[in-house]
Motif scaffolding. Structure first.
Motif, PDB file in Angstrom:
ATOM      1  N   HIS A  41      48.564  51.776 -16.268  1.00 29.77           N
ATOM      2  CA  HIS A  41      48.435  50.809 -15.178  1.00 29.77           C
ATOM      3  C   HIS A  41      47.024  50.249 -15.078  1.00 29.77           C
ATOM      4  CE1 HIS A  41      52.420  52.159 -13.930  1.00 29.77           C
ATOM      5  NE2 HIS A  41      51.977  53.364 -14.219  1.00 29.77           N
ATOM      6  N   GLN A  42      46.098  50.798 -15.862  1.00 30.86           N
ATOM      7  CA  GLN A  42      44.734  50.297 -15.966  1.00 30.86           C
ATOM      8  C   GLN A  42      43.988  50.276 -14.640  1.00 30.86           C
ATOM      9  OE1 GLN A  42      43.134  49.741 -18.838  1.00 30.86           O
ATOM     10  NE2 GLN A  42      44.974  50.360 -19.945  1.00 30.86           N
ATOM     11  N   LEU A 195      48.806  46.475 -12.128  1.00 32.44           N
ATOM     12  CA  LEU A 195      47.829  47.262 -11.377  1.00 32.44           C
ATOM     13  C   LEU A 195      48.483  47.939 -10.176  1.00 32.44           C
ATOM     14  CD1 LEU A 195      44.701  44.911 -11.301  1.00 32.44           C
ATOM     15  CD2 LEU A 195      44.946  47.054 -12.566  1.00 32.44           C
ATOM     16  N   PRO A 196      48.238  49.238  -9.971  1.00 29.56           N
ATOM     17  CA  PRO A 196      48.883  49.950  -8.857  1.00 29.56           C
ATOM     18  C   PRO A 196      48.553  49.362  -7.492  1.00 29.56           C
ATOM     19  CG  PRO A 196      47.960  51.508 -10.425  1.00 29.56           C
ATOM     20  CD  PRO A 196      47.467  50.155 -10.831  1.00 29.56           C
ATOM     21  N   ASP A 197      47.279  48.976  -7.262  1.00 31.54           N
ATOM     22  CA  ASP A 197      46.954  48.470  -5.931  1.00 31.54           C
ATOM     23  C   ASP A 197      47.497  47.062  -5.712  1.00 31.54           C
ATOM     24  OD1 ASP A 197      45.072  47.523  -7.771  1.00 31.54           O
ATOM     25  OD2 ASP A 197      43.456  47.451  -6.308  1.00 31.54           O
ATOM     26  N   SER A 198      47.647  46.284  -6.793  1.00 33.34           N
ATOM     27  CA  SER A 198      48.291  44.976  -6.652  1.00 33.34           C
ATOM     28  C   SER A 198      49.752  45.143  -6.249  1.00 33.34           C
ATOM     29  CB  SER A 198      48.207  44.191  -7.963  1.00 33.34           C
ATOM     30  OG  SER A 198      46.890  43.764  -8.226  1.00 33.34           O
ATOM     31  N   LEU A 199      50.426  46.074  -6.901  1.00 32.19           N
ATOM     32  CA  LEU A 199      51.823  46.358  -6.582  1.00 32.19           C
ATOM     33  C   LEU A 199      51.967  46.846  -5.142  1.00 32.19           C
ATOM     34  CD1 LEU A 199      54.715  46.653  -7.775  1.00 32.19           C
ATOM     35  CD2 LEU A 199      54.091  48.979  -8.391  1.00 32.19           C
ATOM     36  N   VAL A 215      48.345  54.845  -3.741  1.00 27.84           N
ATOM     37  CA  VAL A 215      49.096  53.859  -4.521  1.00 27.84           C
ATOM     38  C   VAL A 215      50.192  54.556  -5.330  1.00 27.84           C
ATOM     39  CG1 VAL A 215      47.159  52.249  -4.687  1.00 27.84           C
ATOM     40  CG2 VAL A 215      47.460  53.995  -6.463  1.00 27.84           C
ATOM     41  N   PRO A 216      51.308  53.851  -5.557  1.00 24.69           N
ATOM     42  CA  PRO A 216      52.352  54.375  -6.437  1.00 24.69           C
ATOM     43  C   PRO A 216      52.229  53.772  -7.830  1.00 24.69           C
ATOM     44  CG  PRO A 216      53.223  52.575  -5.138  1.00 24.69           C
ATOM     45  CD  PRO A 216      51.751  52.666  -4.813  1.00 24.69           C
ATOM     46  N   HIS A 217      52.647  54.516  -8.832  1.00 25.06           N
ATOM     47  CA  HIS A 217      52.725  53.981 -10.187  1.00 25.06           C
ATOM     48  C   HIS A 217      54.035  53.213 -10.361  1.00 25.06           C
ATOM     49  CE1 HIS A 217      49.652  56.775 -12.383  1.00 25.06           C
ATOM     50  NE2 HIS A 217      49.092  55.776 -11.740  1.00 25.06           N
ATOM     51  N   GLY A 218      53.944  52.082 -10.989  1.00 26.92           N
ATOM     52  CA  GLY A 218      55.114  51.269 -11.273  1.00 26.92           C
ATOM     53  C   GLY A 218      54.679  49.952 -11.891  1.00 26.92           C
ATOM     54  N   PHE A 219      55.624  49.136 -12.236  1.00 29.29           N
ATOM     55  CA  PHE A 219      55.377  47.796 -12.762  1.00 29.29           C
ATOM     56  C   PHE A 219      56.266  46.829 -11.995  1.00 29.29           C
ATOM     57  CE2 PHE A 219      54.762  50.737 -16.347  1.00 29.29           C
ATOM     58  CZ  PHE A 219      53.463  50.429 -16.710  1.00 29.29           C
ATOM     59  N   ALA A 220      55.918  45.548 -12.055  1.00 24.88           N
ATOM     60  CA  ALA A 220      56.738  44.554 -11.361  1.00 24.88           C
ATOM     61  C   ALA A 220      56.704  43.229 -12.093  1.00 24.88           C
ATOM     62  CB  ALA A 220      56.262  44.376  -9.924  1.00 24.88           C
TER      63      ALA A 220
END
Length: 593
Positions: A41-42, A195-199, A215-220
C-alpha cells in the motif's frame, strides 16, 4: 501501549538471516535483492507482517532500504537515522547515506556488468522503478516473489483489524458526497486508490491494520460514474453495518489484480504511490493507463471546518495531559527517572483523558546524547537515567476521534550549559518565525523552510530533517502532500495542518526540538496591504515552552511578544482543564519572560 524493539525483532539474528537470504538468491540465480521498508500500500508505516527491513537488519527507522548482494549488504538511510542505524544494524550490514548515495549508483558500483537484482513488484512504486532502471543500464532488475518472506519462519499474519466508520459529525462530509465530488473531477474512467489513508478518508473508514495509524489495508477503484469497488476482506467489515451504502461494492482483495486486468477505457494510477504490480496487471489488460496524482491527496489535506474544530478540541485535551505530565516531571528529583519511566508517565496521562484511541507514534524520550538521535526509540537495552544537567527531548502524540496530535518539548533537567541554551533559543526563534509568517498564496514549503533556520545558520548550525510534515485528521500523523521543507513543492492552502519543528542535534551530547502543530488559514487584511490572498498559520498546540532554556537577549522584541502572548493563551485555554499542582505549575511556566 509501550513496546520495546525486542518485542518485534532480534537484531542479533541479522547474520544468519542475511546468510539465508543469500542462499535464496543463489537458488534463484540472482546477484542481489532489494528490501525496502514498504508494503503493497506504500504507506509510511507498515504492519508487523510487512516489517521486513527490521526483521532482516535490526534497523527500526520509518524509512530506508537494504540492498543485499553476495559480498556486501548496504542499509540506506537519510540523515534522521545516521546515528540510529550505526547503533542497530549488525556488523555485517554497511550503513549508506541516502540520498547522497542513490541505490542504483551503489548497486552499479558493487555489481559487475550483467548482474541480476531481484525485487518484489508490490513493494516498489512505478516512479521508483523507473528511476532505478534509468540509472542501471548494465544491471538487470528482475521481478521476483519476496525472498524475505520465503525465509521468514514465524512471519506474522497479514493484519485483519476490524474496520469502523468515522461519523459525519467528525468527518465533516459524507463519504457519498466525497465520492461524487472526486468522481466529477477525474480525468479518466477509473482511478486506482492504493494508499491506506486515502482509502480511509474517501470512505470515512478507520481501522487498525497499521500500528498507531487508524487505517485499514485495502485497495479501491474510483469510477467516474461515482461508484467505488473496495477490495477488502469481509472479516474486517463485519461490524460496519450499512455504512458503505449502495455506491460501494466490496470484493475480496485476492481479486484485485484480476479486476485490474479486466478494466477497459482509461485508468489513472499515481506513479509515486502505485506499486509496480498494479501497473503490470493493467499492462496485461486492455486499459489505457494514465499517470495522475492520487485524487484524494489534496482534498484530504485541506481540512474542512469540522475537522479543524476537532483538531482544536483534541489539542486542548492533549495539552492538558501534557501539562499534567510536565508538572509531574518537574517535581521528580534529577536521576530518579529513566527514559522508559518518562514514556509510561506521559502515556498514562493521555489514557487518563478517557478519549485516547491510541498514541500517534512510538513516544520518543531521549535524555542527553539519546536526544541527538532524531527518531530515537528507547528499549530495555538502551534505557538511560535522566540526569541533572541534561536536556530531555520528548516527542509524542495522541490519536483521538476528533484529531491527531504531535508535540515535542525539550526540557531542562536541573541547570544546563550556556551552549545548550544558546542552541535552544535559536531553535525557538525559528519556530516563532514560522508561527508568525505571512506569505502570498501560491508559496510552498520550500519557500518558507529557511525562515526556521536563519538564526541557526547565523551560528553555523543546522538540522538535517525538514521543518514540518502534514498531519491527518484522526489519520496518519505524517500526511502528504504538503511539507514544510526544502523538498516541499505543493503550495500551502487553507485547512492544511502541518508540524512546525525546527531542531538542533549535537551528536553524543544532546538534542533540541520544539514542535507545535499549525493550520494554514487566510491572513487578516492590513492597512495599506497591496498583496492579495495572504496566508498565515493558526497555532493548534498550546503547551508551555521551557523558559529556563531561553536566553532572552537573543530574542527580538516581536519574538518576546509572541512568546509571552503564546504563554498567556496556554494559561487561558488550559487553566480550567487542570487543577492542583498542575495548575500551579502552569501559572509559573507561562509567566512573562
Amino acid at each position: 501501549m509501550f513496546q520495546t524493539f525486542e518485542d518485534s525483532a532480534s537484531p542479533d539474528q541479522g547474520p544468519p538471516r542475511l546468510a539465508a537470504l543469500r542462499e535464496a538468491l543463489r537458488a534463484e540465480g540472482l546477484d542481489g535483492f532489494v528490501v525496502p521498508r514498504a508494503d503493497a500500500h506504500q504507506g509510511e508505516y507498515v504492519a508487523p507482517h510487512d516489517d521486513r527491513l527490521a526483521w532482516l537488519t535490526g534497523f527500526t527507522g520509518s524509512a530506508g532500504h537494504c540492498v543485499v548482494l553476495q559480498d556486501v549488504a548496504g542499509v540506506f538511510v537519510d540523515s534522521r537515522y545516521t546515528v540510529q542505524v550505526r547503533a542497530q544494524v549488525a556488523d555485517v550490514f554497511t550503513p549508506v547515506n541516502w540520498p547522497e548515495t542513490q541505490l542504483a549508483d551503489w548497486i552499479a558500483e558493487h555489481l559487475p556488468e550483467g548482474g541480476r537484482v531481484g525485487f518484489d513488484p508490490w513493494l516498489h512504486t512505478v516512479t521508483g522503478l523507473e528511476k532505478m532502471q534509468a540509472a542501471l543500464e548494465a544491471v538487470e532488475l528482475v521481478r521476483s516473489d519476496n525472498l524475505v518472506d520465503r525465509i521468514w519462519y514465524g512471519q506474522p499474519s497479514p493484519p485483519m483489524g476490524p474496520v469502523f466508520g468515522q461519523p459525519v459529525d467528525l468527518a465533516g462530509e459524507a463519504h457519498g458526497d466525497k465520492i461524487a465530488r472526486l468522481a466529477k473531477g477525474l480525468k479518466a474512467d477509473v482511478s486506482v486508490i492504493t494508499l491506506p489513508d486515502s482509502l480511509a478518508w474517501l470512505l470515512n473508514l478507520r481501522g487498525s491494520d497499521v500500528p498507531r495509524n487508524p487505517v485499514p489495508h485495502g485497495f479501491a477503484l474510483l469510477h467516474k460514474d461515482a461508484r467505488v469497488t473496495l477490495f477488502m476482506a469481509d472479516a474486517k467489515l463485519k461490524d460496519l453495518g450499512d455504512h458503505l451504502g449502495p455506491s460501494v461494492t466490496v470484493a475480496p482483495p485476492e481479486q484485485f489484480a484480476a479486476a485490474l486486468e479486466a478494466l477497459s477505457g482509461t485508468v489513472a494510477i499515481d506513479p509515486d504511490t502505485a506499486p509496480v504490480a498494479v501497473a503490470d496487471a493493467l499492462a496485461r489488460g486492455a486499459a489505457e493507463v494514465r499517470h495522475a496524482t492520487d485524487p484524494c491527496l489534496l482534498p484530504k489535506a485541506r481540512k474542512n471546518a469540522v475537522e479543524i474544530a476537532g483538531a482544536r478540541a483534541a489539542h486542548l485535551r492533549d495539552g492538558a495531559a501534557m501539562v499534567r505530565f510536565l508538572a509531574w516531571l518537574d517535581a521528580q528529583p534529577p536521576g530518579s527517572l529513566t527514559e522508559i519511566d518518562v514514556v509510561k508517565a506521559l502515556e498514562a496521562e493521555r489514557r487518563a483523558t478517557n478519549a485516547l484511541r491510541d498514541i500517534s507514534f512510538e513516544t520518543i524520550s531521549g535524555a542527553g546524547p539519546h536526544g541527538a538521535i532524531v527518531h530515537y526509540r528507547v528499549t530495555e537495552k538502551t534505557d538511560a537515567r535522566v540526569e541533572a544537567g541534561q536536556l530531555l527531548l520528548v516527542d509524542s502524540g495522541g490519536q483521538y476521534v476528533d484529531g491527531t496530535t504531535d508535540i515535542t518539548r525539550t526540557i531542562a533537567v536541573g541547570e544546563v550549559g550556556h551552549e545548550e541554551k544558546d542552541a535552544f533559543t535559536r531553535v525557538l526563534k525559528g519556530m516563532i518565525a514560522i508561527s508568525r509568517a505571512r506569505w502570498p498564496k501560491g508559496l510552498a514549503g520550500r519557500d518558507l523552510d529557511a525562515l526556521a533556520r536563519v538564526a541557526l545558520w547565523e551560528a553555523g548550525l543546522d538540522y538535517g530533517h525538514g521543518t514540518g510534515h502534514g498531519v491527518g485528521s484522526y489519520l496518519s500523523v505524517h500526511e502528504g502532500p504538503q511539507r514544510l521543507a526544502r523538498t516541499g513543492t505543493v503550495p500551502f492552502e487553507p485547512g492544511m495542518i502541518l508540524s512546525n519543528e525546527p531542531g538542533f542535534y549535537r551528536e553524543g551530547a544532546y538534542g533540541i526540538r520544539i514542535e507545535n502543530l499549525i493550520v494554514v488559514q487566510p491572513a487578516a487584511q492590513q492597512t495599506g496591504q497591496t498583496v492579495k490572498d495572504l496566508l498565515e498559520f493558526e497555532t493548534l498546540t498550546y503547551v508551555p515552552i521551557d523558559r529556563r532554556l531561553i536566553l532572552p537577549d537573543l530574542l527580538t522584541g516581536p519574538e518576546r511578544d509572541w512568546l509571552d502572548a503564546y504563554h498567556a493563551k496556554c494559561r487561558a485555554r488550559l487553566a480550567s482543564l487542570v487543577e492542583g499542582a498542575a495548575r500551579d505549575w502552569l501559572e509559573r511556566a507561562t509567566a512573562p519572560l
